[in-house]
Design a protein around this motif. Structure first.
Motif, PDB file in Angstrom:
ATOM      1  N   LEU B 117       0.361  11.871 -20.599  1.00  0.00           N
ATOM      2  CA  LEU B 117      -0.819  11.999 -19.758  1.00  0.00           C
ATOM      3  C   LEU B 117      -0.571  11.190 -18.489  1.00  0.00           C
ATOM      4  CD1 LEU B 117      -3.686  13.187 -19.719  1.00  0.00           C
ATOM      5  CD2 LEU B 117      -4.501  10.972 -20.545  1.00  0.00           C
ATOM      6  N   GLN B 118      -0.639  11.865 -17.376  1.00  0.00           N
ATOM      7  CA  GLN B 118      -0.374  11.175 -16.117  1.00  0.00           C
ATOM      8  C   GLN B 118      -1.441  11.508 -15.091  1.00  0.00           C
ATOM      9  OE1 GLN B 118       3.491  12.026 -14.513  1.00  0.00           O
ATOM     10  NE2 GLN B 118       4.580  10.996 -16.188  1.00  0.00           N
ATOM     11  N   VAL B 119      -1.561  10.626 -14.121  1.00  0.00           N
ATOM     12  CA  VAL B 119      -2.339  10.984 -12.953  1.00  0.00           C
ATOM     13  C   VAL B 119      -1.371  10.922 -11.777  1.00  0.00           C
ATOM     14  CG1 VAL B 119      -3.209   8.612 -12.713  1.00  0.00           C
ATOM     15  CG2 VAL B 119      -4.373  10.462 -11.562  1.00  0.00           C
ATOM     16  N   GLY B 120      -1.433  11.949 -10.947  1.00  0.00           N
ATOM     17  CA  GLY B 120      -0.538  11.987  -9.802  1.00  0.00           C
ATOM     18  C   GLY B 120      -1.348  12.165  -8.535  1.00  0.00           C
ATOM     19  N   PHE B 121      -0.931  11.495  -7.477  1.00  0.00           N
ATOM     20  CA  PHE B 121      -1.608  11.766  -6.198  1.00  0.00           C
ATOM     21  C   PHE B 121      -0.571  11.985  -5.112  1.00  0.00           C
ATOM     22  CE2 PHE B 121      -1.161   7.113  -5.956  1.00  0.00           C
ATOM     23  CZ  PHE B 121      -0.719   6.953  -4.654  1.00  0.00           C
ATOM     24  N   GLU B 122      -0.947  12.768  -4.130  1.00  0.00           N
ATOM     25  CA  GLU B 122      -0.031  13.090  -3.033  1.00  0.00           C
ATOM     26  C   GLU B 122      -0.794  13.040  -1.713  1.00  0.00           C
ATOM     27  OE1 GLU B 122       3.100  13.643  -4.136  1.00  0.00           O
ATOM     28  OE2 GLU B 122       2.479  13.835  -6.238  1.00  0.00           O
ATOM     29  N   PHE B 123      -0.175  12.429  -0.713  1.00  0.00           N
ATOM     30  CA  PHE B 123      -0.736  12.420   0.646  1.00  0.00           C
ATOM     31  C   PHE B 123       0.135  13.312   1.511  1.00  0.00           C
ATOM     32  CE2 PHE B 123      -2.310   7.718   0.343  1.00  0.00           C
ATOM     33  CZ  PHE B 123      -3.235   8.109  -0.611  1.00  0.00           C
ATOM     34  N   PHE B 124      -0.481  14.242   2.183  1.00  0.00           N
ATOM     35  CA  PHE B 124       0.276  15.102   3.093  1.00  0.00           C
ATOM     36  C   PHE B 124      -0.108  14.744   4.518  1.00  0.00           C
ATOM     37  CE2 PHE B 124      -0.381  17.349  -0.888  1.00  0.00           C
ATOM     38  CZ  PHE B 124       0.930  17.550  -1.263  1.00  0.00           C
ATOM     39  N   ASP B 125       0.890  14.390   5.318  1.00  0.00           N
ATOM     40  CA  ASP B 125       0.589  13.984   6.682  1.00  0.00           C
ATOM     41  C   ASP B 125       1.174  14.988   7.652  1.00  0.00           C
ATOM     42  OD1 ASP B 125       2.685  11.198   5.844  1.00  0.00           O
ATOM     43  OD2 ASP B 125       3.301  13.237   6.292  1.00  0.00           O
ATOM     44  N   LYS B 126       0.520  15.126   8.804  1.00  0.00           N
ATOM     45  CA  LYS B 126       0.957  16.198   9.694  1.00  0.00           C
ATOM     46  C   LYS B 126       1.951  15.744  10.748  1.00  0.00           C
ATOM     47  CE  LYS B 126      -3.246  15.694  12.378  1.00  0.00           C
ATOM     48  NZ  LYS B 126      -4.442  16.273  12.896  1.00  0.00           N
ATOM     49  N   SER B 127       2.037  14.457  10.995  1.00  0.00           N
ATOM     50  CA  SER B 127       2.975  14.072  12.054  1.00  0.00           C
ATOM     51  C   SER B 127       3.831  12.887  11.640  1.00  0.00           C
ATOM     52  CB  SER B 127       2.215  13.740  13.341  1.00  0.00           C
ATOM     53  OG  SER B 127       1.634  12.472  13.201  1.00  0.00           O
ATOM     54  N   ASP B 328      10.002  14.102   2.349  1.00  0.00           N
ATOM     55  CA  ASP B 328       9.809  14.946   3.530  1.00  0.00           C
ATOM     56  C   ASP B 328      10.677  16.189   3.541  1.00  0.00           C
ATOM     57  OD1 ASP B 328       7.989  13.114   4.292  1.00  0.00           O
ATOM     58  OD2 ASP B 328       9.198  12.209   5.887  1.00  0.00           O
ATOM     59  N   SER B 329      11.934  16.052   3.105  1.00  0.00           N
ATOM     60  CA  SER B 329      12.790  17.237   3.231  1.00  0.00           C
ATOM     61  C   SER B 329      12.401  18.323   2.237  1.00  0.00           C
ATOM     62  CB  SER B 329      14.280  16.899   3.143  1.00  0.00           C
ATOM     63  OG  SER B 329      14.508  15.892   2.235  1.00  0.00           O
ATOM     64  N   LEU B 330      11.869  17.926   1.088  1.00  0.00           N
ATOM     65  CA  LEU B 330      11.359  18.936   0.156  1.00  0.00           C
ATOM     66  C   LEU B 330      10.215  19.711   0.820  1.00  0.00           C
ATOM     67  CD1 LEU B 330      11.274  20.117  -2.779  1.00  0.00           C
ATOM     68  CD2 LEU B 330       9.573  18.386  -3.287  1.00  0.00           C
ATOM     69  N   CYS B 331       9.347  18.978   1.524  1.00  0.00           N
ATOM     70  CA  CYS B 331       8.257  19.631   2.243  1.00  0.00           C
ATOM     71  C   CYS B 331       8.796  20.598   3.288  1.00  0.00           C
ATOM     72  CB  CYS B 331       7.386  18.591   2.958  1.00  0.00           C
ATOM     73  SG  CYS B 331       6.484  17.528   1.851  1.00  0.00           S
ATOM     74  N   GLN B 332       9.796  20.129   4.024  1.00  0.00           N
ATOM     75  CA  GLN B 332      10.386  20.972   5.074  1.00  0.00           C
ATOM     76  C   GLN B 332      10.983  22.245   4.489  1.00  0.00           C
ATOM     77  OE1 GLN B 332      10.162  20.344   8.295  1.00  0.00           O
ATOM     78  NE2 GLN B 332       9.171  18.360   7.997  1.00  0.00           N
ATOM     79  N   THR B 333      11.643  22.093   3.336  1.00  0.00           N
ATOM     80  CA  THR B 333      12.276  23.255   2.721  1.00  0.00           C
ATOM     81  C   THR B 333      11.225  24.289   2.320  1.00  0.00           C
ATOM     82  OG1 THR B 333      13.780  21.658   1.746  1.00  0.00           O
ATOM     83  CG2 THR B 333      13.964  23.911   0.959  1.00  0.00           C
ATOM     84  N   ASN B 337       7.610  26.398   8.542  1.00  0.00           N
ATOM     85  CA  ASN B 337       7.045  26.405   9.895  1.00  0.00           C
ATOM     86  C   ASN B 337       6.340  25.115  10.288  1.00  0.00           C
ATOM     87  OD1 ASN B 337       5.233  26.905   7.920  1.00  0.00           O
ATOM     88  ND2 ASN B 337       4.105  28.496   9.017  1.00  0.00           N
ATOM     89  N   LYS B 338       6.094  24.232   9.300  1.00  0.00           N
ATOM     90  CA  LYS B 338       5.317  23.032   9.634  1.00  0.00           C
ATOM     91  C   LYS B 338       6.247  21.889  10.015  1.00  0.00           C
ATOM     92  CE  LYS B 338       1.368  24.193   6.812  1.00  0.00           C
ATOM     93  NZ  LYS B 338       0.425  23.757   5.792  1.00  0.00           N
ATOM     94  N   ASN B 339       6.436  21.722  11.268  1.00  0.00           N
ATOM     95  CA  ASN B 339       7.383  20.717  11.725  1.00  0.00           C
ATOM     96  C   ASN B 339       6.797  19.315  11.657  1.00  0.00           C
ATOM     97  OD1 ASN B 339       9.976  20.388  12.313  1.00  0.00           O
ATOM     98  ND2 ASN B 339       9.873  21.158  14.410  1.00  0.00           N
ATOM     99  N   GLY B 340       7.623  18.393  11.232  1.00  0.00           N
ATOM    100  CA  GLY B 340       7.190  17.005  11.220  1.00  0.00           C
ATOM    101  C   GLY B 340       6.298  16.647  10.059  1.00  0.00           C
ATOM    102  N   PHE B 341       5.926  17.645   9.263  1.00  0.00           N
ATOM    103  CA  PHE B 341       5.009  17.355   8.174  1.00  0.00           C
ATOM    104  C   PHE B 341       5.776  16.784   6.988  1.00  0.00           C
ATOM    105  CE2 PHE B 341       4.897  20.335   4.562  1.00  0.00           C
ATOM    106  CZ  PHE B 341       3.901  19.782   3.775  1.00  0.00           C
ATOM    107  N   GLY B 342       5.166  15.844   6.341  1.00  0.00           N
ATOM    108  CA  GLY B 342       5.839  15.206   5.218  1.00  0.00           C
ATOM    109  C   GLY B 342       4.837  14.770   4.177  1.00  0.00           C
ATOM    110  N   ALA B 343       5.327  14.127   3.133  1.00  0.00           N
ATOM    111  CA  ALA B 343       4.418  13.720   2.074  1.00  0.00           C
ATOM    112  C   ALA B 343       4.947  12.525   1.318  1.00  0.00           C
ATOM    113  CB  ALA B 343       4.192  14.869   1.110  1.00  0.00           C
ATOM    114  N   ILE B 344       4.016  11.772   0.774  1.00  0.00           N
ATOM    115  CA  ILE B 344       4.355  10.694  -0.152  1.00  0.00           C
ATOM    116  C   ILE B 344       3.369  10.764  -1.308  1.00  0.00           C
ATOM    117  CG2 ILE B 344       2.969   9.008   1.158  1.00  0.00           C
ATOM    118  CD1 ILE B 344       5.155   6.925   0.135  1.00  0.00           C
ATOM    119  N   GLY B 345       3.862  10.467  -2.478  1.00  0.00           N
ATOM    120  CA  GLY B 345       2.976  10.530  -3.640  1.00  0.00           C
ATOM    121  C   GLY B 345       3.453   9.613  -4.737  1.00  0.00           C
ATOM    122  N   SER B 346       2.665   9.526  -5.775  1.00  0.00           N
ATOM    123  CA  SER B 346       3.032   8.677  -6.896  1.00  0.00           C
ATOM    124  C   SER B 346       2.388   9.185  -8.174  1.00  0.00           C
ATOM    125  CB  SER B 346       2.572   7.246  -6.636  1.00  0.00           C
ATOM    126  OG  SER B 346       2.897   6.414  -7.737  1.00  0.00           O
TER     127      SER B 346
END
Lengths: 233, 356
Positions: B117-127, B328-333, B337-346
């Motif tokens: 049982l886990q809780v996961g969160f992710e932040f997606f940022d645009k720049s 970030d590179s997983l997001c890019q892959t 089309n979303k340039n510069g967008f990335g993410a961090i999560g835990s």
């Protein structure tokens, strides 16, 4: 009354005649009672040991499940089919026949690919260029996957192939294969070559047993006698 | 008697009342930080995941067969399903969390249950500019949740080693090969040796002897990237020094700077680390007690490529209670089309929280 000791042996193929010869030299003659194509065999003068004819690759799992007590087949099949063999199976005797190596083979004209490092390189560039993974055809999915994990290879994909694997490349089904070879003749004839460091497993025929069965049958006279005859310690 | 669980399966005895209390506590923290709860499928399409993770996925995750849908996978984590949810939402930025089970195959010797049982969160940022701020935000959120527990924090930053490789005075081919293998320490080490050795060229030639008539040797020698620009001994030891950095988070920028000797890209990565450290300090993080390891996170999941962190409990047989990072590179892959967008999560192992 003790139940009979059941041993799974290959019903056909390369191994079968060597198996018969092996038992004969150990005073266990295999005799056919029924029809030519009937899958029933017995050991001469032994009713307490029952040979069970099976597909060579089914034997390991049936021993693991305890449906039969012992098995005789290629080590490659044992390791491939029973992932927890080290915990559930006892290897009784390695036999000196049925030698074969599980190897990685690729087209001979790939002159710049001779090691796993080269293969990794090629796989990466192929994936980058075509966004596809390098396909490896094999019957030995588990062994190949484990081998590649320990050798830190990625960017590949396994394609299942149940036979005639050597032809998979020519037929466009795969780029590389991992298969069993004893002389290498089939590989050569199909214009394939081996990777220098691509030996996955050295295999031979082996006799093994279900671990639980062995532990519970320490005083089973038939089993003891059988083990003595085949020359285990 | 009919048994629901297979023999020998590790049980996760959960105290449901305590679990509920834990859940409520965590949900409140998330609410306060304006995270939105999302629901993602448990069964995922295997071909997409296989394409991303490769065959290793089959060793980690449960794959199933289905004649209609094709091969399916029980979600091995929340990162990818939440990322897919985000990409499908059409939003430009978001903060999501998800609670539920994940399934992972475990080794025979492991005490970790395969159903967790886990809780996961992710932040997606645009720049790009927001990255360091988001990194810190994510980290502080995890520390808030773990506040009442005794944990040891370890951090890392994959950009440090990546940018150090970019500084090398060698061919792009070699740099890319090294960057690609930072997750595989054995191969990385072997490649560094190989690339700094110009003698390899001769060995290679002898292998090609048979193919003289095709003049393959000539063409390979002309393009043979392995033989060009061998990595110099000083550069090799530079990389090795960087790899070895293991200190408190507070000391890390200083130590790295002393190695860098003013190289540009590397300095930029250190600057980012320094910014992050300052913000963490402002967020009351004890920099002395927080570890920093350049190679942290490099043996586990491959998609992290920036700031990474984990929280370890005393019992060393237990896996990190929480673990996360930037990808970030997983997001890019996945979102071309979303340039510069990335993410961090835990993720946080909520079922383990009551065991410590």
């Amino acid at each position: 009354m003790q139940s009979r000791v059941r041993i799974g042996i290959p019903s056909k193929g390369r191994l079968k005649s060597s198996v018969e010869k092996f038992f004969r030299t150990n005073s266990l003659d295999l005799i056919k009672n029924g029809l030519e194509r009937e899958y029933v065999l017995n050991f001469e003068n032994r009713t307490d040991i029952q040979p069970v004819l099976m597909n060579a690759s089914d034997i390991p799992l049936e021993v693991r499940k305890g449906n039969i007590d012992l098995g005789l087949t290629g080590k490659d099949l044992l390791y491939e089919k029973v992932s927890d063999w080290s915990k559930t199976i006892v290897e009784i005797r390695q036999l000196n026949f049925g030698f074969a190596n599980l190897v990685i083979a690729l087209p001979r004209f790939w002159v710049d690919v001779n090691t796993l490092d080269d293969l990794d390189d090629i796989a990466h560039f192929y994936r980058k260029k075509s966004s596809k993974r390098l396909k490896i055809a094999t019957k030995y999915q588990n062994l190949v996957r484990e081998f590649f994990v320990t050798r830190e290879l990625v960017d590949y994909q396994i394609v299942e192939s149940q036979g005639a694997t050597e032809g998979a490349i020519k037929n466009g089904l795969a780029d590389v294969i991992a298969d069993i070879t004893s002389t290498g003749e089939t590989l050569t004839q199909n214009n394939l070559k081996l990777l220098d460091d691509g030996l996955i497993l050295k295999s031979s025929a082996t006799i093994f047993a279900n671990k639980d069965y062995i532990e519970k049958n320490k005083n089973n006279e038939s089993l003891k006698d059988f083990l003595r005859l085949i020359g285990s310690d | 008697m009919f048994e629901l669980e297979s023999k020998g399966q590790k049980k996760n005895n959960i105290d449901l009342v305590r679990l509920d209390a834990e859940k409520n506590r965590i949900f409140k923290i998330f609410e306060k930080s304006k995270l939105i709860e999302v629901h993602v499928p448990s069964l995922l399409n295997a071909s997409e995941l296989l394409d991303l993770y490769g065959e290793d996925l089959r060793l980690r995750a449960y794959t199933t067969s289905d004649p209609v849908l094709g091969e399916q996978v029980l979600r091995p984590d929340f990162t990818l399903p939440i990322l897919m949810y985000f990409l499908g939402s059409g939003r430009k930025e978001a903060k999501y969390f998800c609670l539920g089970n994940i399934w992972r195959r475990q080794k025979v010797s492991s005490i970790v249950p395969s159903e967790q049982l886990q809780v996961g969160f992710e932040f997606f940022d645009k720049s790009r500019n927001e990255k360091v701020i988001r990194d810190v935000e994510a980290y502080l959120l995890v520390t808030k949740i773990l506040k009442k527990f005794k944990v040891r924090a370890v951090t890392g930053d994959l950009q440090i080693l990546t940018s150090a490789i970019n500084e090398l005075n060698t061919s792009e081919y070699k740099k890319n090969a090294l960057k690609r293998h930072i997750w595989r320490p054995k191969r990385f080490k072997r490649l560094i040796e190989l690339f700094s050795n110009s003698r390899m060229a001769f060995q290679k030639k002898s292998i090609l002897g048979d193919f003289d008539k095709f003049s393959v040797e000539k063409s390979i020698n002309n393009s043979g990237p392995i033989f060009e620009n061998p990595i110099k001994t000083v550069d090799k030891s530079f990389i090795e020094k960087v790899q070895k950095v293991h200190s408190s988070l507070g000391d890390a920028p200083k130590i790295l700077k002393s190695i860098s000797e003013g190289s540009k890209k590397f300095s930029l990565a250190i600057d980012n680390l320094e910014k992050r450290v300052e913000l963490l300090k402002a967020g009351n993080i004890n920099l002395k007690e927080t570890e920093f390891m350049v190679t942290y996170g490099m043996t586990t999941l491959e998609y992290y490529d920036g700031f990474v962190f984990g929280f370890q409990v005393k019992n060393k047989r237990l896996p990190p209670i929480a673990q996360g990072g930037r990808y970030d590179s997983l997001c890019q892959t996945l979102a071309k089309n979303k340039n510069g967008f990335g993410a961090i999560g835990s993720m946080i192992r909520i079922d383990f929280l009551q065991k410590i």
